[in-house]
Scaffold this motif. Structure first.
Motif, PDB file in Angstrom:
ATOM      1  N   MET A   3     -42.747 -21.445  37.011  1.00 31.17           N
ATOM      2  CA  MET A   3     -41.510 -21.368  37.770  1.00 31.17           C
ATOM      3  C   MET A   3     -41.820 -21.020  39.229  1.00 31.17           C
ATOM      4  SD  MET A   3     -38.344 -18.686  37.303  1.00 31.17           S
ATOM      5  CE  MET A   3     -38.091 -19.218  35.605  1.00 31.17           C
ATOM      6  N   ILE A   4     -41.133 -21.694  40.135  1.00 26.23           N
ATOM      7  CA  ILE A   4     -41.293 -21.436  41.562  1.00 26.23           C
ATOM      8  C   ILE A   4     -40.006 -20.831  42.103  1.00 26.23           C
ATOM      9  CG2 ILE A   4     -41.736 -22.439  43.836  1.00 26.23           C
ATOM     10  CD1 ILE A   4     -43.162 -24.741  42.436  1.00 26.23           C
ATOM     11  N   LYS A   5     -40.147 -19.767  42.910  1.00 26.44           N
ATOM     12  CA  LYS A   5     -38.999 -19.168  43.574  1.00 26.44           C
ATOM     13  C   LYS A   5     -39.271 -19.059  45.075  1.00 26.44           C
ATOM     14  CE  LYS A   5     -36.929 -16.497  39.791  1.00 26.44           C
ATOM     15  NZ  LYS A   5     -36.441 -15.177  39.364  1.00 26.44           N
ATOM     16  N   ILE A   6     -38.257 -19.410  45.856  1.00 27.93           N
ATOM     17  CA  ILE A   6     -38.320 -19.280  47.308  1.00 27.93           C
ATOM     18  C   ILE A   6     -37.313 -18.221  47.718  1.00 27.93           C
ATOM     19  CG2 ILE A   6     -38.165 -20.439  49.530  1.00 27.93           C
ATOM     20  CD1 ILE A   6     -40.317 -21.640  47.817  1.00 27.93           C
ATOM     21  N   SER A   7     -37.793 -17.107  48.257  1.00 25.30           N
ATOM     22  CA  SER A   7     -36.923 -15.987  48.625  1.00 25.30           C
ATOM     23  C   SER A   7     -36.062 -15.547  47.447  1.00 25.30           C
ATOM     24  CB  SER A   7     -36.036 -16.360  49.823  1.00 25.30           C
ATOM     25  OG  SER A   7     -36.831 -16.644  50.950  1.00 25.30           O
ATOM     26  N   GLY A   8     -36.663 -15.555  46.264  1.00 28.64           N
ATOM     27  CA  GLY A   8     -35.980 -15.091  45.064  1.00 28.64           C
ATOM     28  C   GLY A   8     -35.090 -16.123  44.391  1.00 28.64           C
ATOM     29  N   ILE A   9     -34.960 -17.309  44.970  1.00 29.41           N
ATOM     30  CA  ILE A   9     -34.085 -18.346  44.432  1.00 29.41           C
ATOM     31  C   ILE A   9     -34.939 -19.431  43.766  1.00 29.41           C
ATOM     32  CG2 ILE A   9     -32.358 -20.099  45.012  1.00 29.41           C
ATOM     33  CD1 ILE A   9     -31.621 -18.376  47.434  1.00 29.41           C
ATOM     34  N   PRO A  10     -34.549 -19.875  42.565  1.00 28.60           N
ATOM     35  CA  PRO A  10     -35.313 -20.945  41.902  1.00 28.60           C
ATOM     36  C   PRO A  10     -35.481 -22.153  42.816  1.00 28.60           C
ATOM     37  CG  PRO A  10     -33.761 -19.981  40.365  1.00 28.60           C
ATOM     38  CD  PRO A  10     -33.456 -19.364  41.704  1.00 28.60           C
ATOM     39  N   PHE A  11     -36.683 -22.684  42.829  1.00 32.16           N
ATOM     40  CA  PHE A  11     -37.057 -23.759  43.741  1.00 32.16           C
ATOM     41  C   PHE A  11     -36.458 -25.098  43.334  1.00 32.16           C
ATOM     42  CE2 PHE A  11     -40.140 -27.289  44.247  1.00 32.16           C
ATOM     43  CZ  PHE A  11     -40.093 -27.430  45.624  1.00 32.16           C
ATOM     44  N   LYS A  12     -35.972 -25.843  44.332  1.00 31.93           N
ATOM     45  CA  LYS A  12     -35.539 -27.213  44.145  1.00 31.93           C
ATOM     46  C   LYS A  12     -36.203 -28.047  45.218  1.00 31.93           C
ATOM     47  CE  LYS A  12     -31.481 -30.205  43.724  1.00 31.93           C
ATOM     48  NZ  LYS A  12     -30.000 -30.291  43.780  1.00 31.93           N
ATOM     49  N   GLN A  13     -36.962 -29.040  44.803  1.00 34.26           N
ATOM     50  CA  GLN A  13     -37.769 -29.807  45.741  1.00 34.26           C
ATOM     51  C   GLN A  13     -36.912 -30.566  46.744  1.00 34.26           C
ATOM     52  OE1 GLN A  13     -41.087 -31.909  44.034  1.00 34.26           O
ATOM     53  NE2 GLN A  13     -41.061 -33.463  45.634  1.00 34.26           N
ATOM     54  N   ASN A  14     -37.337 -30.505  48.005  1.00 35.42           N
ATOM     55  CA  ASN A  14     -36.673 -31.229  49.086  1.00 35.42           C
ATOM     56  C   ASN A  14     -37.066 -32.705  49.008  1.00 35.42           C
ATOM     57  OD1 ASN A  14     -35.809 -32.318  51.560  1.00 35.42           O
ATOM     58  ND2 ASN A  14     -36.059 -30.351  52.602  1.00 35.42           N
ATOM     59  N   GLU A  15     -36.092 -33.575  48.889  1.00 34.07           N
ATOM     60  CA  GLU A  15     -36.363 -34.997  48.750  1.00 34.07           C
ATOM     61  C   GLU A  15     -37.033 -35.577  49.988  1.00 34.07           C
ATOM     62  OE1 GLU A  15     -32.754 -36.943  47.769  1.00 34.07           O
ATOM     63  OE2 GLU A  15     -32.571 -36.011  45.785  1.00 34.07           O
TER      64      GLU A  15
END
Length: 276
Positions: free
Chosen positions: A1-13
């Motif tokens: 699992m990846i988190k960015i600033s505590g938020i689950p990561f969603k890849q930038n298209e």
């Protein structure tokens, strides 16, 4: 699992990622271990360094640098001083980046042990990740000898059953023949397809490497070589920050990594940053 600033990561298209980076992200996402980042750029930087580690390992695989013990190590005297212990000490009149590049450009002049090969791969990969100017500022006093590395590389080693392309593993050979102690084990870089690169062994599957080491065991030995749970990697987060500061700013604003082990999260390394 990846988190960015505590938020689950969603890849930038809009990200233009290659197959290696996509493979790394997929493996990060398909585990319960949390890979935590402060920003998307921090994640992208780690992906870049991991990709370059893999590429550097492949370049070394095709080079003419040979495997040898410390007693028979050799290097290009134009860039390095060969120490009595078989280490390479950067000459004071050359730039660090030039010296690292020479190992790959004039590889036939070099011979070193597998433990020295890994820091060389790291430095080569980081040079291509952060650029020559930042690299020369960070690594002014290079000394290549076994696992001796500059503190700015921030090497961390921990036990885990989960690892990613670009990580380094150790293959142990517990019953190695005492007449050939250099076959007691091997440091290997994990490539994107799951194969391993070990200096002196080239790129092979794990099974092939274990088979070769098993052939180097002592008489009447029955203990097979095996891949240990030791995982080694540079401090990506620290390198990301350090590469964005001048030498003067870095010494006053960034403290080198303080490493703590945490079995439940990849956030095993906590870094302290502060401004004076």
């Amino acid at each position: 699992m990846i988190k960015i600033s505590g938020i689950p990561f969603k890849q930038n298209e809009k990200w233009q990622l290659g197959s290696i980076e996509k493979t790394i992200i997929q493996q990060m996402q398909n585990t319960s271990i949390v890979y935590s980042y402060n920003s998307q750029n921090e994640l992208l930087f780690e992906l870049k360094v991991r990709k370059n580690i893999i590429q550097s390992a492949k370049v070394m695989d095709k080079s003419q640098a040979v495997f040898t013990t410390f007693a028979y190590a050799r290097c290009n005297p134009k860039y390095w001083q060969l120490t009595k212990t078989g280490g390479f000490l950067l000459r004071s009149d050359v730039q660090p980046g030039d010296a690292i590049m020479d190992i790959f450009r004039n590889s036939s002049m070099y011979a070193f042990e597998c433990a020295t090969a890994i820091p060389i791969i790291y430095y080569h990969a980081i040079l291509f990740s952060i650029g020559e100017e930042s690299f020369n500022s960070l690594f002014q006093n290079l000394y290549l000898y076994s696992w001796h590395t500059d503190t700015d590389l921030g090497i961390v080693t921990f036990n885990s059953t989960h690892f990613l392309p670009g990580d380094v593993l150790y293959v142990n050979n517990p019953d190695f023949d005492r007449k050939t102690p250099w076959f007691r084990g091997l440091n290997v870089v994990i490539l994107e397809d799951g194969k391993l690169f070990g200096h002196g062994f080239n790129i092979r599957t794990a099974e092939e490497i274990i088979q070769i080491l098993n052939e180097k065991r002592g008489p009447d030995s029955h203990k097979s070589a095996y891949i240990t749970k030791l995982v080694t990697r540079p401090s990506f987060k620290y390198l990301y920050r350090a590469a964005n500061f001048s030498l003067t700013d870095r010494t006053s604003k960034i403290q080198r990594p303080i490493v703590h082990h945490n079995k439940n999260s990849i956030s095993y390394a906590h870094y302290l940053y502060y401004s004076l």
